[in-house]
Design an enzyme around this catalytic site. Structure first.
Site, PDB file in Angstrom:
ATOM      1  N   GLU A   1     -21.815  34.683  23.164  1.00 29.26           N
ATOM      2  CA  GLU A   1     -22.454  35.063  21.779  1.00 29.26           C
ATOM      3  C   GLU A   1     -22.147  36.498  21.803  1.00 29.26           C
ATOM      4  O   GLU A   1     -22.205  37.392  22.809  1.00 29.26           O
ATOM      5  CB  GLU A   1     -23.832  34.651  21.548  1.00 29.26           C
ATOM      6  CG  GLU A   1     -24.606  35.301  20.317  1.00 29.26           C
ATOM      7  CD  GLU A   1     -25.862  34.961  20.117  1.00 29.26           C
ATOM      8  OE1 GLU A   1     -26.424  34.214  20.997  1.00 29.26           O
ATOM      9  OE2 GLU A   1     -26.141  34.937  18.751  1.00 29.26           O
TER      10      GLU A   1
ATOM     11  N   CYS B   1     -27.541  32.228  17.744  1.00 26.28           N
ATOM     12  CA  CYS B   1     -28.536  32.473  16.473  1.00 26.28           C
ATOM     13  C   CYS B   1     -27.382  33.182  15.482  1.00 26.28           C
ATOM     14  O   CYS B   1     -27.563  33.224  14.176  1.00 26.28           O
ATOM     15  CB  CYS B   1     -29.537  33.573  16.696  1.00 26.28           C
ATOM     16  SG  CYS B   1     -31.025  32.749  17.545  1.00 26.28           S
TER      17      CYS B   1
ATOM     18  N   ASN C   1     -27.268  25.709  15.355  1.00 30.89           N
ATOM     19  CA  ASN C   1     -27.810  26.063  16.724  1.00 30.89           C
ATOM     20  C   ASN C   1     -29.056  25.741  16.909  1.00 30.89           C
ATOM     21  O   ASN C   1     -29.392  24.309  17.026  1.00 30.89           O
ATOM     22  CB  ASN C   1     -27.530  27.760  16.564  1.00 30.89           C
ATOM     23  CG  ASN C   1     -28.114  28.254  17.850  1.00 30.89           C
ATOM     24  OD1 ASN C   1     -27.964  27.849  18.940  1.00 30.89           O
ATOM     25  ND2 ASN C   1     -29.088  29.223  17.781  1.00 30.89           N
ATOM     26  N   GLU C   2     -30.069  26.703  16.788  1.00 33.45           N
ATOM     27  CA  GLU C   2     -31.560  26.187  17.071  1.00 33.45           C
ATOM     28  C   GLU C   2     -32.291  25.855  15.972  1.00 33.45           C
ATOM     29  O   GLU C   2     -33.157  26.509  15.179  1.00 33.45           O
ATOM     30  CB  GLU C   2     -32.127  27.392  18.039  1.00 33.45           C
ATOM     31  CG  GLU C   2     -31.912  27.347  19.077  1.00 33.45           C
ATOM     32  CD  GLU C   2     -32.663  28.565  19.987  1.00 33.45           C
ATOM     33  OE1 GLU C   2     -33.352  29.563  19.376  1.00 33.45           O
ATOM     34  OE2 GLU C   2     -32.627  28.683  21.260  1.00 33.45           O
TER      35      GLU C   2
HETATM   36  O1  AHR Z   1     -29.291  33.409  23.960  1.00 35.26           O
HETATM   37  C1  AHR Z   1     -29.886  34.276  22.946  1.00 35.26           C
HETATM   38  C2  AHR Z   1     -30.599  33.595  21.882  1.00 35.26           C
HETATM   39  O2  AHR Z   1     -31.477  32.781  22.239  1.00 35.26           O
HETATM   40  C3  AHR Z   1     -29.597  32.832  21.086  1.00 35.26           C
HETATM   41  O3  AHR Z   1     -28.882  33.466  20.248  1.00 35.26           O
HETATM   42  C4  AHR Z   1     -30.458  31.690  20.427  1.00 35.26           C
HETATM   43  O4  AHR Z   1     -29.810  30.530  20.203  1.00 35.26           O
HETATM   44  C5  AHR Z   1     -31.649  31.605  21.550  1.00 35.26           C
HETATM   45  O5  AHR Z   1     -32.972  31.802  20.765  1.00 35.26           O
END
Ligand code: AHR
Length: 661
Positions: A49, A247, A378-379
């Site tokens: 990321e 994220c 994602n989340e």
């Molecule tokens: O890894 C850091 C963050 O943690 C990521 O962007 C997210 O998916 C999670 O909350």
């Protein structure tokens, strides 16, 4: 097969063996000829990321910060050198009407200037890391009113001394933008250099896309990636690479979501957006953090191919980050989002004659990237996610039934949100469910048996983001210490033992710049010139390099080792090399002697490879001053017969690899 069955089967197998020993407390039994699960080639991968200056200022080797003047503050990272003669000699112009992707440029008026009187300085990302005797490629897009403007480019150290320079003379006049480049060699190593550009000439000069790359990029690709950082990934031989996050996929709001189509094609046409980690944490603000997308989806696919990893893109599910704006796309307006997913599959796999296959081909890659899986969301959580996911799934599976879809189970590995999503996704027969756990080391130890009772025939699990937190999630005090790494190793033996359920796993986040991080802990730390792996990196690497092809039963007192006497263990065989691979984690402060009796083989080689990762103290960390403080050590272990006798060091992770015949 459920755990109970697994134990009974394991017991039955041992009971059937013509061995004359009973199982004592110190005896571990491994049966190599009854594999219980396949280890997927994808099992151990990496999560990438653009966080902690992971991409811009990280693996993307561009050294000029704000090269196209598109940051919120257009001159951020830049300083005017010398004294402009009149107000307005340096103007930021915005051609929004004709160029929405890259609207701004710098309009400079020169007054018969001589070298050294007027110029610009770029500070780089926390400085520019310059290496002695290395080639650098400078380039700029320009247009001018009078011919013959000259630019003198120089790299300077903290004292302003020249450590490498070149000059370029522009040609022609008119409205057309041209690109001009020059290469030069540096004369010193400087961790935090900066770049001056001095202007000589008369009339107006417009500049944009001011760029400087080192020539020692990964695979020596011009405009490419930082080779030392990528090498760390390649060394792990990861089974997959997940990108672009995290994220960042979701964005603070939908306008800031990751849109892959805006990250491909000529770099000057890729539209910059703010990086959500710029402002996410008030305690770690990073106002100069933007996404230029010089590193975009084409480059991610190419990287996956380079390092032999399966590409795993994650796409926005029509939902912005639910911790932030929580904006949703109305269900009847999801089409463009779904089209992005379908087009991405065509971009990756399509024939060069197809619309998106042609785009890939035009970028220099006619062969397909062989995309096999993709994440939707994602989340994300709640019924809103499921409603959207169902629409995505139907459309994608209709057109591409073989693409495996990864679905989110939210932010936590337990609790109401998780239970709801996990239950519903399993009812929907989700291919793969993405679980995330950022938890204390104790959680990892207590949950080493987490997957023992998962349904063997249902959805598979992707442990898509996990890391033991020495303090707590998003605390700035989290450390990549041995205590966290050994807890992860213990937990990973549980994943490996359950490889029929867990098909992929990746530590997160991956990279952090010591001068520009927002989130700890992180697997690999870098500065402008250096890189080091944390103890957590070595745990990941050891699991990946010693994966094996099939899980075999490893039992003590007829039970898997998942915390008894503070020991955790798993075993695999590698059918290609005909080796047995045993992993043992001793999380106690005492030496533990164990005998491993191996059944199902005629013979074991008389010499095994013994790999031990350990530290003197649980709070030991690696650092730039001691990058190898916690590092694997390899030795030869002499064996007699089919017994492996071990004295497991306190707080250690041990791997034994031995040839079988
Ligand atoms: O890894 C850091 C963050 O943690 C990521 O962007 C997210 O998916 C999670 O909350």
């Amino acid at each position: 097969m459920k755990l109970r069955q697994f134990i009974v089967t394991g017991f039955a197998l041992f009971a059937g063996m013509s061995l004359s020993w009973g199982q004592s407390g110190n005896m571990i039994l491994v049966n190599t000829d009854h594999p219980v699960a396949e280890v997927q080639p994808t099992m151990w991968g990496v999560f990438f990321e653009d966080i902690n200056l992971g991409a811009d200022g990280g693996i993307y080797a561009e050294m000029v910060k704000n090269r196209s003047f598109e940051f919120y503050k257009p001159m951020m990272g830049w300083k005017v050198l010398g004294k402009p003669l009149t107000e307005g000699d340096f103007l930021v112009l915005n051609r929004q009407q004709t160029n929405t992707a890259n609207p701004r440029f710098l309009h400079i008026t020169l007054h018969n200037n001589k070298k050294g009187t007027i110029g610009l300085n770029n500070e780089g990302f926390r400085g520019m890391g310059i290496k002695n005797n290395l080639g650098y490629d400078f380039s700029v897009m320009y247009r001018q009113s009078s011919p013959g403007v000259k630019m003198y480019i120089e790299l300077v150290n903290e004292k302003g001394e020249n450590v490498g320079s070149t000059s370029i003379a522009t040609t022609g006049t008119g409205d057309e933008w041209k690109k001009i480049s020059a290469s030069f060699t540096s004369s010193a190593t400087v961790p935090k250099a900066s770049m001056n550009i001095w202007f000589e000439g008369d009339g107006t000069l417009d500049i944009d896309m001011v760029s400087l790359f080192p020539q020692d990029t990964w695979k020596k690709r011009p405009g490419g990636m930082r080779a030392d950082m990528i090498q760390m990934l390649a060394d792990m031989k990861p089974g997959f690479i997940r990108f672009p996050g995290g994220c960042i996929v979701e964005g603070y709001d939908l306008s800031q979501r990751y849109q892959w189509k805006k990250t491909i094609g000529p770099v000057e046409e890729r539209q910059l957006i703010v990086n959500r980690w710029n402002f996410e944490f008030a305690h770690r603000p990073t106002p100069d953090y933007f996404q230029t997308f010089g590193l975009g989806f084409f480059e991610y696919f190419q990287l996956a191919e380079d390092i032999g990893a399966e590409p795993l893109p994650i796409l926005n599910a029509g939902m912005a980050c639910q911790f932030n704006s929580a904006e949703l796309v109305p269900l009847n307006q999801l089409d463009p989002y779904i089209q992005d997913a379908l087009d991405l599959i065509e971009f990756a796999n399509g024939d060069p004659a197809s619309r998106w296959g042609k785009v890939r081909t035009d970028m220099g890659h006619p062969a397909p990237f062989n995309l096999k899986m993709m994440g939707v969301g994602n989340e994300n959580w709640g019924p809103q996610y499921l409603e959207r996911l169902k629409i995505f799934t139907k459309a994608i599976k209709e057109k591409y039934p073989n693409i495996k879809l990864i679905n989110s189970s939210g932010t936590d590995p337990n609790g109401e949100r998780f239970d709801y999503l996990n239950g519903e996704l399993r009812k929907m027969h989700a291919d793969i469910i993405d679980e995330h756990y950022y938890r204390r080391p104790e959680w990892f130890l207590q949950n080493a048996s987490r997957y023992d009772n998962y349904d063997r025939n249902g959805s598979k699990v992707f442990a898509g983001e996990y890391a033991a937190q020495s303090d707590k999630t998003v605390s700035i005090d989290n450390k990549n210490n041995w205590q966290t790494a050994i807890a992860e190793a213990a937990f990973m033996t549980g994943m490996e033992r359950n490889a029929d359920v867990v098909c992929m796993a990746s530590y997160a986040p991956l990279f952090a710049n010591v001068d520009g991080w927002q989130w700890t802990p992180d697997m690999i730390w870098v500065d402008n010139l250096r890189v080091y792996g944390t103890p957590n990196y070595y745990v990941q690497k050891l699991f990946s390099l010693n994966k094996g092809t099939n899980v075999v039963p490893l039992l003590e007192n007829n039970k898997p080792l998942e915390g008894q006497d503070s020991l955790y263990a798993s075993a695999t065989i590698d059918k290609n090399s005909n080796e047995l691979i045993v992993k043992l984690v001793n999380v106690s402060g005492k030496v533990q002697t164990k005998d491993i009796q191996v059944a199902g083989v005629k013979k074991l080689s008389e010499e095994a490879k013994l790999i031990v990762l350990k530290a003197d103290q649980l709070d030991d960390v690696n650092s730039f001053s001691q990058p190898g403080k916690v590092m694997p050590n390899e030795q030869v272990l002499k064996l007699k017969g089919k017994k492996i006798s071990l004295a497991l060091t306190p707080y250690s992770f041990t791997i034994i690899r031995v040839k079988m015949s």
